[in-house]
Design a protein around this motif. Sequence first.
Motif, PDB file in Angstrom:
ATOM      1  N   LEU A   1      76.685  44.627  11.185  1.00  0.00           N
ATOM      2  CA  LEU A   1      75.560  45.524  10.927  1.00  0.00           C
ATOM      3  C   LEU A   1      74.578  44.884   9.954  1.00  0.00           C
ATOM      4  N   PHE A   2      75.092  44.274   8.897  1.00  0.00           N
ATOM      5  CA  PHE A   2      74.235  43.625   7.897  1.00  0.00           C
ATOM      6  C   PHE A   2      73.507  42.426   8.493  1.00  0.00           C
ATOM      7  N   ALA A   3      74.234  41.602   9.245  1.00  0.00           N
ATOM      8  CA  ALA A   3      73.631  40.396   9.806  1.00  0.00           C
ATOM      9  C   ALA A   3      72.551  40.712  10.833  1.00  0.00           C
ATOM     10  N   LYS A   4      72.774  41.727  11.642  1.00  0.00           N
ATOM     11  CA  LYS A   4      71.861  42.019  12.749  1.00  0.00           C
ATOM     12  C   LYS A   4      70.728  42.979  12.392  1.00  0.00           C
ATOM     13  N   HIS A   5      70.930  43.843  11.386  1.00  0.00           N
ATOM     14  CA  HIS A   5      69.977  44.935  11.187  1.00  0.00           C
ATOM     15  C   HIS A   5      69.489  45.100   9.749  1.00  0.00           C
ATOM     16  N   ARG A   6      69.766  44.139   8.881  1.00  0.00           N
ATOM     17  CA  ARG A   6      69.398  44.320   7.472  1.00  0.00           C
ATOM     18  C   ARG A   6      67.884  44.397   7.255  1.00  0.00           C
ATOM     19  N   HIS A   7      67.112  43.873   8.177  1.00  0.00           N
ATOM     20  CA  HIS A   7      65.650  43.896   8.020  1.00  0.00           C
ATOM     21  C   HIS A   7      64.991  45.089   8.705  1.00  0.00           C
ATOM     22  N   HIS A   8      65.795  45.954   9.317  1.00  0.00           N
ATOM     23  CA  HIS A   8      65.249  47.089  10.056  1.00  0.00           C
ATOM     24  C   HIS A   8      65.219  48.352   9.195  1.00  0.00           C
ATOM     25  N   HIS A   9      64.192  49.158   9.367  1.00  0.00           N
ATOM     26  CA  HIS A   9      64.084  50.484   8.734  1.00  0.00           C
ATOM     27  C   HIS A   9      64.289  50.416   7.213  1.00  0.00           C
ATOM     28  N   LYS A  10      63.688  49.429   6.582  1.00  0.00           N
ATOM     29  CA  LYS A  10      63.920  49.214   5.156  1.00  0.00           C
ATOM     30  C   LYS A  10      63.487  50.390   4.290  1.00  0.00           C
ATOM     31  N   THR A  11      62.465  51.089   4.700  1.00  0.00           N
ATOM     32  CA  THR A  11      61.934  52.175   3.865  1.00  0.00           C
ATOM     33  C   THR A  11      62.517  53.544   4.209  1.00  0.00           C
ATOM     34  N   THR A  12      63.366  53.602   5.208  1.00  0.00           N
ATOM     35  CA  THR A  12      63.941  54.883   5.631  1.00  0.00           C
ATOM     36  C   THR A  12      65.320  55.059   5.019  1.00  0.00           C
ATOM     37  N   ARG A  13      65.498  56.121   4.256  1.00  0.00           N
ATOM     38  CA  ARG A  13      66.790  56.434   3.659  1.00  0.00           C
ATOM     39  C   ARG A  13      67.470  57.546   4.458  1.00  0.00           C
ATOM     40  N   PHE A  14      68.760  57.664   4.275  1.00  0.00           N
ATOM     41  CA  PHE A  14      69.487  58.692   5.022  1.00  0.00           C
ATOM     42  C   PHE A  14      69.018  60.094   4.639  1.00  0.00           C
ATOM     43  N   HIS A  15      68.641  60.294   3.376  1.00  0.00           N
ATOM     44  CA  HIS A  15      68.185  61.625   2.992  1.00  0.00           C
ATOM     45  C   HIS A  15      66.854  61.971   3.662  1.00  0.00           C
ATOM     46  N   HIS A  16      66.079  60.937   4.056  1.00  0.00           N
ATOM     47  CA  HIS A  16      64.872  61.193   4.839  1.00  0.00           C
ATOM     48  C   HIS A  16      65.245  61.741   6.218  1.00  0.00           C
ATOM     49  N   VAL A  17      66.294  61.174   6.789  1.00  0.00           N
ATOM     50  CA  VAL A  17      66.775  61.640   8.093  1.00  0.00           C
ATOM     51  C   VAL A  17      67.264  63.082   7.994  1.00  0.00           C
ATOM     52  N   MET A  18      67.976  63.396   6.919  1.00  0.00           N
ATOM     53  CA  MET A  18      68.512  64.745   6.740  1.00  0.00           C
ATOM     54  C   MET A  18      67.392  65.773   6.609  1.00  0.00           C
ATOM     55  N   ARG A  19      66.322  65.385   5.942  1.00  0.00           N
ATOM     56  CA  ARG A  19      65.203  66.325   5.755  1.00  0.00           C
ATOM     57  C   ARG A  19      64.508  66.661   7.067  1.00  0.00           C
ATOM     58  N   LYS A  20      64.657  65.804   8.059  1.00  0.00           N
ATOM     59  CA  LYS A  20      63.984  66.017   9.337  1.00  0.00           C
ATOM     60  C   LYS A  20      64.772  66.916  10.286  1.00  0.00           C
ATOM     61  N   PHE A  21      65.932  67.383   9.858  1.00  0.00           N
ATOM     62  CA  PHE A  21      66.758  68.187  10.764  1.00  0.00           C
ATOM     63  C   PHE A  21      66.012  69.435  11.210  1.00  0.00           C
ATOM     64  N   ASP A  22      65.944  69.611  12.522  1.00  0.00           N
ATOM     65  CA  ASP A  22      65.218  70.733  13.091  1.00  0.00           C
ATOM     66  C   ASP A  22      65.743  70.972  14.501  1.00  0.00           C
ATOM     67  N   LEU A  23      66.321  72.133  14.739  1.00  0.00           N
ATOM     68  CA  LEU A  23      66.914  72.419  16.039  1.00  0.00           C
ATOM     69  C   LEU A  23      65.885  72.558  17.156  1.00  0.00           C
ATOM     70  N   SER A  24      64.611  72.540  16.802  1.00  0.00           N
ATOM     71  CA  SER A  24      63.591  72.575  17.854  1.00  0.00           C
ATOM     72  C   SER A  24      63.330  71.193  18.435  1.00  0.00           C
ATOM     73  N   THR A  25      63.935  70.142  17.828  1.00  0.00           N
ATOM     74  CA  THR A  25      63.778  68.786  18.355  1.00  0.00           C
ATOM     75  C   THR A  25      64.915  68.475  19.324  1.00  0.00           C
ATOM     76  N   PRO A  26      64.653  67.734  20.395  1.00  0.00           N
ATOM     77  CA  PRO A  26      65.686  67.462  21.416  1.00  0.00           C
ATOM     78  C   PRO A  26      66.921  66.769  20.862  1.00  0.00           C
ATOM     79  N   VAL A  27      66.745  65.811  19.940  1.00  0.00           N
ATOM     80  CA  VAL A  27      67.901  65.047  19.476  1.00  0.00           C
ATOM     81  C   VAL A  27      68.860  65.913  18.667  1.00  0.00           C
ATOM     82  N   HIS A  28      68.341  66.813  17.836  1.00  0.00           N
ATOM     83  CA  HIS A  28      69.216  67.646  17.022  1.00  0.00           C
ATOM     84  C   HIS A  28      69.861  68.748  17.857  1.00  0.00           C
ATOM     85  N   LEU A  29      69.150  69.231  18.842  1.00  0.00           N
ATOM     86  CA  LEU A  29      69.753  70.189  19.764  1.00  0.00           C
ATOM     87  C   LEU A  29      70.881  69.524  20.543  1.00  0.00           C
TER      88      LEU A  29
END
Length: 356
Positions: free
Chosen positions: A176-204
């Motif tokens: 994971l570190f070798a292949k993806h360490r340069h991806h999504h550098k500014t996105t934290r997991f708590h940012h993902v949690m704040r986006k939770f919304d059952l009206s979105t297809p992925v969360h449904l």
Amino acid sequence: MTTKFYDALQMDPAVLKRKIAACDTRQEKNYYWIAMAVRSVLIVAFAIVFISLLSGVFGSDNTPLAVALFCMMLGIRFVNFEYCIGDSLVTLAVVLAILVLVPSAAMVLPPLFLIPLHFTAFFAMLYMTTQRPEMGNGGLYSFAYVYLTGNPVLGEALVRRALMALVGYLICGAILFAKHRHHHKTTRFHHVMRKFDLSTPVHLWQLRMALGVSLVLTAGQVFGVERFMWMGFACASLLSEYPCSGNAVVRFRQRIVGAVAGCCAFFVLHLVTPEALHPLMGPLGGLCLGFCTDYRYKTAMNCFGALMLGTGIYGLQGAVILRIADTFLGVTFGLVFAALFHQLAAVRLLPDPEVE
């Protein structure tokens, strides 16, 4: 321009078959067919070595975790968690802790606690790993969860399973570190949690998967269904389709057809081949799986490994009948659940893609 052979080995069979269809010469077509065959052989050979090595060190009762780690290792090379590497490494540890501890907890808890346990654990795992279900992460981790739930351990074996998970974490974390360490550098997991919304297809989709799988696993455990994880695989596979809709009839039929065809093929091959070759039927299914792109054929080939193990427990006829019965129970439950869930929630929150 012909793709480099190494690059062709990294491609999915569906991509390779599209390249074959686009080739103008027989030589080019053979090139990609050879790449597909070599890819399949290498994956199966590596799986045998990797799983045998871990099982030899940590015990055969922990082979299911070795299988799950192998699948995770392959998947994590290409698909990340969609947030920064630091948080991804933390959540990877949490996912492995869930896979080790929850199946054992489900083994000893009263039935009343099984649904909330499975739902909480499975939903958390999906939420941490699967922000883009179309990439296949959901199917990978749901397989691992259902497989380990069907093969729990306690006591000293659980300690060995935890140690295997630690080894798996070091391997998967390094990839994971070798292949993806340069991806999504500014996105934290708590940012993902704040986006939770059952009206979105992925969360449904995550909610539907977690609720459906937790219910079918609980039913299998409470009612003592033999090899209930096969029922869980079938249900999870049906519900994993994304975007989700209430109409799961097509996938229902494909799963039934694939399971029956795979079981019949295994039954015939087991009867006509010498007993010395029977242990090779699992790897044979894995090799053939490397050429499959159609869901029905994938389902059929997946039966080989499952039945190879099941035959040793239930006998040939018993394993075949049980595989078909569990598959039917799982997809029937999934079909009914998908329709009810869609009526209660998805009609308001997610338009049916067929209508669009």
